[in-house]
Scaffold this active site. Structure first.
Site, short mmCIF file in Angstrom:
data_model
loop_
_atom_site.label_atom_id
_atom_site.label_comp_id
_atom_site.label_asym_id
_atom_site.label_seq_id
_atom_site.Cartn_x
_atom_site.Cartn_y
_atom_site.Cartn_z
N ALA A 69 26.81 23.92 -3.48
CA ALA A 69 25.82 24.83 -4.06
C ALA A 69 25.91 24.85 -5.58
O ALA A 69 24.90 25.00 -6.28
CB ALA A 69 26.02 26.23 -3.50
N THR A 70 27.11 24.70 -6.11
CA THR A 70 27.27 24.74 -7.56
C THR A 70 26.49 23.61 -8.21
O THR A 70 25.72 23.83 -9.16
CB THR A 70 28.77 24.64 -7.94
OG1 THR A 70 29.46 25.72 -7.32
CG2 THR A 70 28.97 24.70 -9.43
N ASN A 186 27.92 37.24 -2.01
CA ASN A 186 29.19 36.78 -1.46
C ASN A 186 30.24 37.88 -1.38
O ASN A 186 31.12 37.85 -0.52
CB ASN A 186 29.73 35.60 -2.27
CG ASN A 186 29.61 35.81 -3.76
OD1 ASN A 186 28.52 36.11 -4.27
ND2 ASN A 186 30.70 35.66 -4.48
N GLN A 214 25.41 32.06 1.11
CA GLN A 214 26.08 32.95 2.08
C GLN A 214 25.18 33.29 3.25
O GLN A 214 25.67 33.70 4.31
CB GLN A 214 26.55 34.23 1.38
CG GLN A 214 27.64 34.02 0.34
CD GLN A 214 28.98 33.66 0.94
OE1 GLN A 214 29.23 33.83 2.14
NE2 GLN A 214 29.89 33.15 0.13
N SER A 234 25.86 25.42 0.57
CA SER A 234 27.10 24.65 0.70
C SER A 234 27.51 24.58 2.15
O SER A 234 27.48 25.60 2.86
CB SER A 234 28.24 25.34 -0.08
OG SER A 234 28.45 24.74 -1.31
N ALA A 235 27.96 23.40 2.59
CA ALA A 235 28.34 23.23 4.00
C ALA A 235 29.60 24.03 4.36
O ALA A 235 29.72 24.50 5.49
CB ALA A 235 28.58 21.75 4.28
N HIS A 236 30.52 24.19 3.40
CA HIS A 236 31.81 24.79 3.78
C HIS A 236 31.75 26.29 4.02
O HIS A 236 32.75 26.90 4.41
CB HIS A 236 32.89 24.46 2.73
CG HIS A 236 32.75 25.21 1.45
ND1 HIS A 236 33.50 26.31 1.16
CD2 HIS A 236 31.95 25.01 0.37
CE1 HIS A 236 33.18 26.76 -0.06
NE2 HIS A 236 32.23 25.98 -0.54
N THR A 274 26.70 6.92 -4.26
CA THR A 274 26.77 6.63 -2.82
C THR A 274 26.92 7.93 -2.05
O THR A 274 27.72 8.80 -2.44
CB THR A 274 27.96 5.70 -2.54
OG1 THR A 274 27.78 4.52 -3.31
CG2 THR A 274 28.08 5.35 -1.07
N CYS A 370 36.88 32.81 -6.85
CA CYS A 370 37.19 32.33 -8.21
C CYS A 370 37.86 33.41 -9.03
O CYS A 370 38.57 33.12 -9.97
CB CYS A 370 35.93 31.98 -8.98
SG CYS A 370 35.04 30.62 -8.36
C1 LIG Z 1 26.79 32.91 -3.22
C2 LIG Z 1 27.47 31.64 -3.59
N1 LIG Z 1 26.83 30.73 -4.33
C3 LIG Z 1 27.39 29.58 -4.68
C4 LIG Z 1 28.67 29.28 -4.32
C5 LIG Z 1 29.28 27.99 -4.77
O1 LIG Z 1 29.52 27.14 -3.70
P1 LIG Z 1 30.39 25.81 -3.92
O2 LIG Z 1 31.66 26.23 -4.53
O3 LIG Z 1 30.54 25.25 -2.57
O4 LIG Z 1 29.60 24.92 -4.83
C6 LIG Z 1 29.39 30.19 -3.55
C7 LIG Z 1 30.80 29.93 -3.17
O5 LIG Z 1 31.63 30.80 -3.30
C8 LIG Z 1 28.77 31.40 -3.18
O6 LIG Z 1 29.41 32.31 -2.46
S1 FES Z 2 33.31 29.45 -5.71
FE1 FES Z 2 32.63 31.20 -4.81
S2 FES Z 2 33.87 32.68 -5.55
FE2 FES Z 2 34.37 31.02 -6.64
#
Ligand SMILES: Cc1ncc(COP(=O)(O)O)c(C=O)c1O
Ligand code: FES
Length: 477
Positions: A69-70, A186, A214, A234-236, A274, A370
């Protein structure tokens, strides 16, 4: 370990792993290769693109795979600003957006000109639509200067972190290129309905970026039905692998983007390199599973977060807890207002970092991943009007697909004990309760001077509370 931090990241679902393994073994070919081995992988990537698109209510060709997502947010925001007309360089961001959006917006205006303004949120974390409207239309329509007559230099390049929007007037007359408001927060799980945000943005000629990271896989998301121009995920966060995500944007919007990463023409020229085929196929499998399980999971996870809350109230008393985020009381707003899996609580009088350090076997989060571990109070909670003290006393619990009711019971008891321990340490430090030292022991420093991390001693609980915790009022079987 009881893992209640699914908003930071989720474990990979075993079925997702099974879908990924062939991509690391026999299906290792490059999907851009024209030979049959490459084309077999290309078909798996196509399938994943379809599955992600279905979950997002989008067309497969609208999905641009990224590293997460970032990256998707950076691509979207920088891409929009790079091609925005000079008189349209303002970016409006929700006050509780993730740093992936906030920092990307700031970096984009520093590079391309313009400024970032913050849209306020209500005390429950939902976006303040009237503030958004005011920022989109800073000059009353009757006195507005036609946008084409506005000097590009009027835009300036300063950020407006206060979110006040400043005084209304000519200096505000630069138009808005992009509005970024997340679908689900989040930290608190607060939900925003994308539809009114989209309507307001579009009425002002701006694009709408919605961070659905989220929400994706947890609650229904449809970019086409809600008017989202750019979505990032984001997949994770949904039982897929780390390092894979997507920008989802319809063709007219994609045509306005410029790539961040240059090289081969992958992802229709928007993201060279790739493809991460195991990650993408895992993302697709995660999307497929989420689509099938979403409704049941939402019911189960809401029951678990409600149970956790009831148990904690039972242990600690209703006055000891405050919910950060919307509370579904059936009256305020119709429909769900908070992610079913998320519960952010303030434990009055108990520093969250100290509580966390008394919880070696329960994974929860003080602030977003973070920021966790830092001493700064959560900017999200501050933006909701919480005091710094309240923010420092807040913990986020986020349950997941594999969380059990037994784990909720065990976590509630452990957390309640930790909170009582920290509260009693604090009471000792403030002189409210005498430190329960044996005669002859050296005097201990005040609680505030003591490093709480690693502390394992037992302390008598606050008067009025028995060491044996009471049976919660609403304990479920
Ligand atoms: C609301 C939201 N946006 C973006 C992100 C960023 O995702 P990623 O670190 O997988 O790029 C997160 C991850 O914590 C998130 O909670
Ligand atoms: S990447 Fe989501 S809290 Fe830092």
């Amino acid at each position: 370990m009881i893992y209640l931090d699914h908003n930071a990241t989720t474990p990979v679902d075993p079925e997702v792993l099974n879908a990924m393994l062939p991509l690391l073994r026999e299906h290792f070919a490059n999907p851009a290769s024209p030979h049959p081995a490459g084309q077999a992988v290309a078909r798996l990537v196509d399938r994943a693109r379809r599955d992600v698109a279905v979950l997002a209510g989008a067309r497969p060709r609208d999905v641009v795979f990224t590293s997460g997502a970032t990256e998707a947010a950076n691509l979207a925001i920088a891409g929009v600003l790079a091609t925005a007309p000079p008189n349209r360089r303002r970016v409006l961001v929700g006050a509780t957006e993730h740093p992936a959006v906030l920092a990307a917006a700031q970096a984009a205006v520093e590079l391309h000109g313009g400024r970032v303004q913050t849209v306020r949120v209500h005390p429950d974390g939902a976006i303040d639509l009237s503030h958004l409207r005011a920022l989109l239309h800073p000059v009353p329509p009757s006195t507005a200067v036609p946008s084409t007559a506005v000097s590009p230099s009027a835009a300036g390049s300063a950020a407006d972190p206060e979110g006040s929007g400043g005084p209304r007037g000519r200096d505000q007359a630069d138009e808005v290129a992009l509005v970024a408001v997340m679908a689900a927060n989040n930290e608190t799980g607060a939900l925003n309905d994308p539809r009114p945000v989209a309507a307001l943005a579009h009425e002002a000629g701006a694009l709408f970026l919605c961070d659905v990271t989220q929400a994706f896989g947890r609650i229904p998301v449809s970019v086409t039905e809600t008017g989202i121009d750019l979505a990032v995920a984001s997949a994770h966060k949904m039982y897929g692998p780390k390092g894979t995500g997507a920008l989802i944007a319809g063709r007219p919007v994609r045509a306005r983007l410029t790539p961040l990463i240059h090289g081969g023409g992958q992802e229709r020229g928007l993201r060279a390199g790739t493809l991460n085929t195991p990650g993408i196929v895992g993302f697709g499998a995660a999307a497929r599973i989420a689509a099938a399980m979403m409704d049941d999971e939402a019911i189960r996870q809401r029951a678990q977060t409600d149970l956790l809350f009831d148990l904690l109230v039972g242990w600690l008393g209703a006055d000891a807890l405050e919910v950060n985020g919307p509370v579904e009381d059936g009256s305020a707003r119709p429909g769900p207002v908070r992610l079913p899996n998320t519960l952010n609580l303030r434990f009055v009088g108990a520093d969250a970092d100290a509580v966390q350090s008394c919880l070696p076997d329960v994974a929860v989060s003080a602030g977003s991943a973070c920021h966790g571990g830092g001493s700064e109070p959560s900017p999200v909670l501050l933006a909701m009007g919480r005091s710094a003290t309240a923010a420092r006393e807040s913990l986020r619990f986020s349950v997941g697909r594999f969380t059990t009711v037994d784990q909720i019971h065990a976590a509630a008891a452990t957390v309640a004990r930790a909170v009582l321990r920290v509260q009693s340490l604090r009471a000792v430090g403030s002189g409210e309760v005498p430190w329960p030292a044996e005669p002859g022991e050296p005097e201990l420093p005040a609680a505030s001077d003591r490093p709480v991390a690693g502390w394992t001693g037992e302390v008598s609980p606050t008067p009025g509370r028995t060491p044996e915790l009471p049976v919660p009022r609403s304990a479920l079987p």
